[in-house]
Design an enzyme around this catalytic site. Structure first.
Site, mmCIF file in Angstrom:
data_model
loop_
_atom_site.group_PDB
_atom_site.id
_atom_site.type_symbol
_atom_site.label_atom_id
_atom_site.label_comp_id
_atom_site.label_asym_id
_atom_site.label_seq_id
_atom_site.Cartn_x
_atom_site.Cartn_y
_atom_site.Cartn_z
ATOM 1 N N HIS A 477 0.542 -1.269 0.042
ATOM 2 C CA HIS A 477 0.165 -0.093 -0.267
ATOM 3 C C HIS A 477 0.793 0.961 -0.119
ATOM 4 C CE1 HIS A 477 -3.710 2.084 1.163
ATOM 5 N NE2 HIS A 477 -2.352 2.971 2.103
ATOM 6 N N GLU A 478 1.809 1.392 0.972
ATOM 7 C CA GLU A 478 2.747 2.422 1.388
ATOM 8 C C GLU A 478 3.271 2.688 0.074
ATOM 9 O OE1 GLU A 478 1.819 4.868 3.326
ATOM 10 O OE2 GLU A 478 0.443 3.754 3.987
ATOM 11 N N HIS A 481 1.190 4.618 -3.008
ATOM 12 C CA HIS A 481 2.004 6.162 -3.148
ATOM 13 C C HIS A 481 2.878 6.525 -3.207
ATOM 14 C CE1 HIS A 481 -1.954 6.751 -0.719
ATOM 15 N NE2 HIS A 481 -1.812 5.765 0.777
HETATM 16 ZN ZN LIG Z 1 -3.332 4.898 2.443
#
Ligand SMILES: [Zn+2]
Length: 687
Positions: A477-478, A481
């Site tokens: 997830h990170e 980003h």
């Molecule tokens: Zn997030």
């Protein structure tokens, strides 16, 4: 130019003489921050004064772009300081933060309520159709103008005064709302002195309760509270049904008791003031105001979206209730499932069905294996390479620095990774930046410097860091980003990377989780840390099945709160109301089941009454729809690494930051608007 000795020594005041221009962490001392902030504010004030007094007529470059490029020194010091405050903090940094906060907030107000500055922006805005702007310039103009207007800059002076009054009262009320919830949480204590009442609770939970009791001088007893790490395990595991009911009722009644902490009046006042402020700005409802700059765009879209999901999820939750009732009956229980039973019986059914051992799973997720797996997946999708650079300064010895390279070997950006907890780091996982991508006014392309910071299980003894399944997907997830920040390819810093609407920013992060959870991909990187054996299909099956379990409940509980949020914020006229009756009307309107209560009831719904998610709680599941639908684009090709689809995702979304309307970007990638079906399938919400 004259300069004093301290200025010469402060590293923020000169160009960074480091590889790739990363901050010179080895030279930065705490004493450098305040002088750099002060000088940064002064410089930006001078830049804004120069914009205002420019004798040339206002145009895009001399006003809108000039404002976006202003504050370079302030951005440099702030990016280091705020990253320090969250990932490398100390008592001294925290004390400095208290000094910096009011300085920065009054600086921001001085900009957004500057009438001469707004007047120039307005002049440019009024000519926007004749200016022959690029799409990106038009977007920056629109965003800049709207943000001034939404902050009240366009109102006549006497209304601005009322506007400021409202803001003032809102800020006090939202603060009190949260304090009331906390006061009720702290007031409630469930004392247990009969060991039999602990039946069912895991040993670690019992130990924590004993420690909590001892801390209050009650050795030999057990204390449970309404803080989540105490109440949630109690509701999930405690066999004593009466005590579960007592705990859950108290949990539901936070902010709604017959005491000074009752939030009912505050809710009325918040709803009233938000409506008044929205009407001053020309909107019918608060939700219309809030949704103006989000991807969903309008109330109807959000409501239709929530109702469609509701219609799909409710029957599944009803099926789950039947299953839980069967478990009750099979155990000889002579009562009907109530909301204080759900978590408890769901856990029993889950255990009976899947019996997963977290320790078994994490042996396949040694942290470096996971990292290399992510590198491989991102390489297969976009050709990126990652090279560790020990020569690049880091802000803490735990952090590592990586150069990110394009397939052709050219430089894309720098990525820091900082994976494990320590005392100087706040909890959670996040992505941030030390420098945003942009093209300067001199035409120089500035590459981004990105960081991801996590709090994953650390190595212990001879054992390396073995991640849980959740930690493994959080890493993906990170990283998503980070890729969004790294691939940014825009001109203006204000529109770079993750500068996108709140209901769009989680798409690049959540979409990457889909690869992490796909059996074919798991088998590419999930290897046992000792034997090197690939994870088995049987274990993957159990992980997947368990992940889908109880999704009807989770979805209905969430959606009920999202619908409640929208109902409060779509009023066109304010009449005072009773909060309990308001909730009951919402429950009846949507035919909600009694066995499930709102995930957040009104009087403790901090996301919408003291946080930034008013008319925005839907965003969490909206992003879920986007990422499931986006991943489906790959699935449909029969190739999870389909090159053309990956290229489109990059050029239409990841590179474009906030330079285009989010829905337009999505449609350019996908060829159509997102549909909810992929999310429903992903959560097992299709019967
Ligand atoms: Zn997030």
């Amino acid at each position: 130019m004259a300069s004093c000795a301290t200025t010469d020594e402060n590293p923020f005041f000169s160009d960074y003489d480091t590889p790739f221009g990363v901050p010179p962490f080895h030279l930065i001392e705490n004493s450098h921050f305040i002088p750099a902030f002060e000088e940064g504010v002064r410089q930006q004030e001078a830049e804004i004064a120069a914009i205002i007094t420019n004798p040339a007529l206002p145009d895009f470059d001399n006003t809108v772009a000039a404002l976006d490029y202003s504050g370079d020194l302030l951005n440099r010091v702030a990016s280091v300081f705020y990253n320090y405050n969250s990932s490398n903090t100390s008592d001294e940094i925290q004390a400095l933060a208290q000094e910096v906060a009011p300085m920065m907030s009054s600086h921001r107000d001085n900009i957004s309520l500057n009438p001469a500055l707004f007047s120039r922006i307005q002049t440019v805005y009024n000519q926007k159709d004749e200016l022959d702007l690029t799409e990106e310039q038009a977007m920056l103009l629109e965003e800049t103008y709207q943000s001034f207007v939404r902050n009240g800059a366009a109102l006549p002076a006497e209304q601005q005064e009322r506007f400021r009054e409202i803001n003032q009262e809102l800020s006090v009320l939202t603060l009190r709302f949260g304090q009331n919830v906390l006061a009720d949480v702290n007031d409630f204590k469930l004392w247990i002195d009969d060991e039999a009442d602990l039946a069912g609770l895991p040993g670690s939970v019992v130990d924590a309760a004993a420690e909590a009791a001892a801390a209050e001088g009650q050795e030999g007893k057990w204390l449970f509270t309404l803080h989540n790490p105490s109440v949630m395990p109690f509701l999930t595991y405690a066999d004593n049904r009466d005590l579960r009911e007592k705990m859950n009722r108290a949990y539901v009644l936070r902010g709604n008791n017959d005491n000074d902490n009752n939030n009912q009046e505050i809710i009325n006042r918040l709803v009233e003031l938000r409506l008044e402020r929205s009407k001053m700005l020309g909107f019918d409802t608060y939700a219309d105001f809030a949704l103006q700059n989000r991807m969903a765009g309008n109330v109807e879209t959000v409501e239709t979206f929530l109702k469609d999901l509701w219609t799909a999820a409710l029957p599944i939750a009803r099926d789950e209730a039947v299953e839980l009732q069967k478990m009750i009956t099979s155990e000889g229980g002579d009562f009907e499932l109530a909301y204080w039973d759900w978590r408890y019986y769901a856990e029993k059914v889950r255990k009976a069905k899947y019996d997963l051992d977290e320790g078994e799973i994490s042996q396949y997720f040694e942290i470096n294996n996971v990292r290399d797996g992510i590198f491989m997946i991102v390489n297969k999708l976009w050709g990126l390479e990652f090279v560790e650079r020990p020569d690049v300064p880091v802000y803490h010895p735990d952090a590592t620095a990586w150069e990110v390279l394009e397939a052709d070997g050219s430089h894309l950006g720098i990525l820091y990774m900082d994976m494990h907890p320590r005392a100087s780091k706040r909890g959670g996982a996040w992505m941030s930046s030390y420098r945003r991508q942009q093209v300067t006014q001199d035409g120089e392309f500035v590459h981004p410097i990105i960081t991801i910071v996590c709090n994953f299980t650390a190595p212990s003894g001879n054992q390396p860091a073995l991640l849980t399944f959740d930690e493994m997907t959080t890493f993906f997830h990170e990283f998503g980003h980070a890729i969004h920040g790294l691939m940014s390819d825009v001109i203006y810093p204000g529109l770079a990377g993750t500068s996108v609407p709140r209901d769009f920013v989680e798409l690049p992060s959540q979409v990457l989780e889909n690869w992490a959870k796909h059996p074919d991909v798991l088998k590419m990187f999930a290897k046992h840390y000792e034997t090197g054996e690939t994870i088995t299909d049987e274990l993957i099956d159990r992980i997947m099945a368990s992940a889908n379990f109880n999704q009807g409940f989770a979805t209905v509980e969430f959606l009920a709160s999202a619908l409640l949020d929208m109902d409060y914020h779509t009023k066109t006229v304010f009449e005072s109301f009773d909060v309990n009756e308001f909730e009951t009307r919402v429950q009846n309107r949507y035919d909600m089941m009694d066995e499930i209560y709102f995930r957040h009831g009104s009087t403790h719904f901090q996301h919408i009454f003291s946080g930034g998610y008013s008319a925005g709680y839907y965003s969490y599941i909206w992003a879920g729809v986007l990422d499931a639908d986006a991943f489906e684009a790959f699935v449909e090709t029969g190739d999870l690494f389909h090159q053309e689809t990956a290229r489109k995702f990059r050029t239409e979304i990841l590179e474009r930051g906030g330079t285009r309307d989010a829905m337009e970007m999505y449609k350019s990638f996908r060829g159509k608007e997102p549909g909810i079906e992929p999310l429903l399938r992903q959560r097992g919400l299709v019967r």
